[in-house]
Design a protein around this motif. Structure first.
Motif, PDB file in Angstrom:
ATOM      1  N   THR A  65     -28.462  -0.160 -18.253  1.00  0.00           N
ATOM      2  CA  THR A  65     -29.627  -0.949 -17.853  1.00  0.00           C
ATOM      3  C   THR A  65     -30.380  -0.265 -16.718  1.00  0.00           C
ATOM      4  O   THR A  65     -29.879   0.681 -16.091  1.00  0.00           O
ATOM      5  CB  THR A  65     -29.203  -2.359 -17.410  1.00  0.00           C
ATOM      6  OG1 THR A  65     -28.257  -2.244 -16.334  1.00  0.00           O
ATOM      7  CG2 THR A  65     -28.547  -3.108 -18.565  1.00  0.00           C
ATOM      8  N   GLU A  66     -31.605  -0.755 -16.459  1.00  0.00           N
ATOM      9  CA  GLU A  66     -32.458  -0.231 -15.388  1.00  0.00           C
ATOM     10  C   GLU A  66     -32.605   1.278 -15.478  1.00  0.00           C
ATOM     11  O   GLU A  66     -32.553   1.995 -14.468  1.00  0.00           O
ATOM     12  CB  GLU A  66     -31.894  -0.641 -14.026  1.00  0.00           C
ATOM     13  CG  GLU A  66     -31.778  -2.155 -13.854  1.00  0.00           C
ATOM     14  CD  GLU A  66     -31.112  -2.536 -12.555  1.00  0.00           C
ATOM     15  OE1 GLU A  66     -29.908  -2.196 -12.379  1.00  0.00           O
ATOM     16  OE2 GLU A  66     -31.775  -3.142 -11.720  1.00  0.00           O
ATOM     17  N   PHE A  67     -32.806   1.761 -16.693  1.00  0.00           N
ATOM     18  CA  PHE A  67     -32.911   3.199 -16.936  1.00  0.00           C
ATOM     19  C   PHE A  67     -34.277   3.705 -16.478  1.00  0.00           C
ATOM     20  O   PHE A  67     -35.309   3.122 -16.821  1.00  0.00           O
ATOM     21  CB  PHE A  67     -32.703   3.484 -18.417  1.00  0.00           C
ATOM     22  CG  PHE A  67     -32.867   4.929 -18.815  1.00  0.00           C
ATOM     23  CD1 PHE A  67     -32.131   5.920 -18.186  1.00  0.00           C
ATOM     24  CD2 PHE A  67     -33.749   5.300 -19.829  1.00  0.00           C
ATOM     25  CE1 PHE A  67     -32.266   7.248 -18.556  1.00  0.00           C
ATOM     26  CE2 PHE A  67     -33.890   6.610 -20.208  1.00  0.00           C
ATOM     27  CZ  PHE A  67     -33.149   7.598 -19.572  1.00  0.00           C
ATOM     28  N   THR A  68     -34.289   4.789 -15.691  1.00  0.00           N
ATOM     29  CA  THR A  68     -35.539   5.416 -15.249  1.00  0.00           C
ATOM     30  C   THR A  68     -35.477   6.910 -15.505  1.00  0.00           C
ATOM     31  O   THR A  68     -34.393   7.513 -15.542  1.00  0.00           O
ATOM     32  CB  THR A  68     -35.804   5.181 -13.756  1.00  0.00           C
ATOM     33  OG1 THR A  68     -34.836   5.904 -12.984  1.00  0.00           O
ATOM     34  CG2 THR A  68     -35.744   3.700 -13.410  1.00  0.00           C
ATOM     35  N   ALA A  69     -36.646   7.523 -15.677  1.00  0.00           N
ATOM     36  CA  ALA A  69     -36.765   8.973 -15.857  1.00  0.00           C
ATOM     37  C   ALA A  69     -37.952   9.445 -15.034  1.00  0.00           C
ATOM     38  O   ALA A  69     -39.069   8.935 -15.194  1.00  0.00           O
ATOM     39  CB  ALA A  69     -36.955   9.319 -17.328  1.00  0.00           C
ATOM     40  N   THR A  70     -37.731  10.422 -14.146  1.00  0.00           N
ATOM     41  CA  THR A  70     -38.774  10.921 -13.259  1.00  0.00           C
ATOM     42  C   THR A  70     -38.871  12.430 -13.400  1.00  0.00           C
ATOM     43  O   THR A  70     -37.869  13.146 -13.236  1.00  0.00           O
ATOM     44  CB  THR A  70     -38.464  10.559 -11.795  1.00  0.00           C
ATOM     45  OG1 THR A  70     -38.281   9.137 -11.694  1.00  0.00           O
ATOM     46  CG2 THR A  70     -39.591  10.989 -10.881  1.00  0.00           C
TER      47      THR A  70
END
Length: 318
Positions: free
Chosen positions: A224-229
């Motif tokens: 969950t709360e997956f981010t990609a920067t």
């Protein structure tokens, strides 16, 4: 759910206090859903449904014509009975036993007839050319496949999951329903054809089935709360591990709908399950401006892949 058993009370009295223990005398329910399918001229594959957890079953006993032929632990609900005679009819039943030694009555009977033996048959069937699958709710899936061919005739189709045979159907079948699956889980299935000499084909094409979540099942299996920067030459990923009951050390990353790498964490580098954020820095060599869509899934304690995280879209930085 298993009914409350009548209990035999055993009481000890000391210093004015009475302590009682109870003995379980109620046998579990007889196994349901028993089937039998000849796998070769000398073997029959017997399957049945798992008992409800409330029944406390510890093992199963398989009988052929009233004679005990196999005894299996509670996590096994299928067995190949071997050493049989070709062109012979057999009848099987199954009983369940609990930890107190109570044995159920026999299941319904399942009959199968072994085919004729084929001398010196060393040629395996062709692999099923097509496999499709769909989830039928949180705990079941339906598979279908194209028929295989064999010089002496296909006698069975075997379904494999994770390299382990989990189901067998007859030669005239081209579809089956698998039950007892886990909600919110990704399963990969293959099908093999088998002939009367127990020659197995190569795997047919793999099919992936994702079961949906189930209301009240508890935490999901997706990160969950997956981010990609994106940053120059790199992409930083962060997520919260799914609550699988133990630290999750392996994740599969998909980029633009294709698996590109398996992210593995060594001992001491994995946060507690579902309790902390995970961060991973991915080095990239593709040109700046390349669009990426990313998602990932965790390896569950039972070896299956969990559900995918939400998908994130980025553009690689210059």
């Amino acid at each position: 759910m298993r009914r409350t058993a009548p209990l035999l009370a055993l009481c000890l009295t000391a210093a004015g206090l009475t302590a009682c223990s109870s003995a379980d005398t109620r046998p579990p329910a007889a196994p349901a859903g028993i089937t039998a399918q000849a796998g070769s001229a000398t073997s029959v594959h017997v399957m049945w449904q798992a008992a409800a957890p409330a029944d406390g079953v510890t093992n199963y006993q398989v009988f052929q014509a009233g004679r005990l032929v196999r005894e299996l632990p509670a996590d096994r609900t299928m067995v190949d009975v071997t050493g049989l005679a070709p062109q012979t009819a057999y009848v099987f039943t199954v009983r369940a036993r609990d930890a107190a030694g109570n044995t159920s009555g026999p299941s319904a009977s399942a009959a199968a007839t072994t085919p004729a033996a084929k001398a010196e048959d060393h040629q395996a069937p062709t692999a099923p050319a097509r496999t499709t699958g769909r989830a039928d709710g949180p705990r079941a899936a339906t598979l279908s496949w194209a028929a295989a061919s064999d010089d002496t005739g296909v006698t069975a189709y075997d379904v494999y999951q994770g390299g382990i045979r989990i189901h067998t159907t007859g030669p005239g079948e081209s579809a089956t329903t698998l039950t007892g699956l886990q909600p919110d889980t990704v399963y990969t299935f293959t099908v093999r054809a088998r002939d009367g000499a127990d020659n197995s084909s190569p795997d047919g094409p793999a099919v992936e089935v994702t079961t949906p979540p189930s209301a009240g099942q508890g935490p999901g299996t997706a990160p969950t709360e997956f981010t990609a920067t994106a940053s120059p030459g790199a992409v930083t990923l962060t997520w919260t591990a799914p609550d699988t009951g133990r630290p999750t050390a392996e994740y599969e990353l998909h980029v633009n709908a294709k698996p590109v790498t398996v992210i593995q964490f060594g001992a001491g580098a994995v946060p507690p399950s579902g309790a902390a954020r995970v961060e991973y820095r991915l080095t990239v060599t593709e040109p700046a401006g390349t669009p990426w869509s990313l998602k990932l899934r965790a390896r569950l304690p039972d070896g299956n892949w969990g559900a995918f995280s939400a998908e994130r879209s980025i553009v690689l930085a210059p």
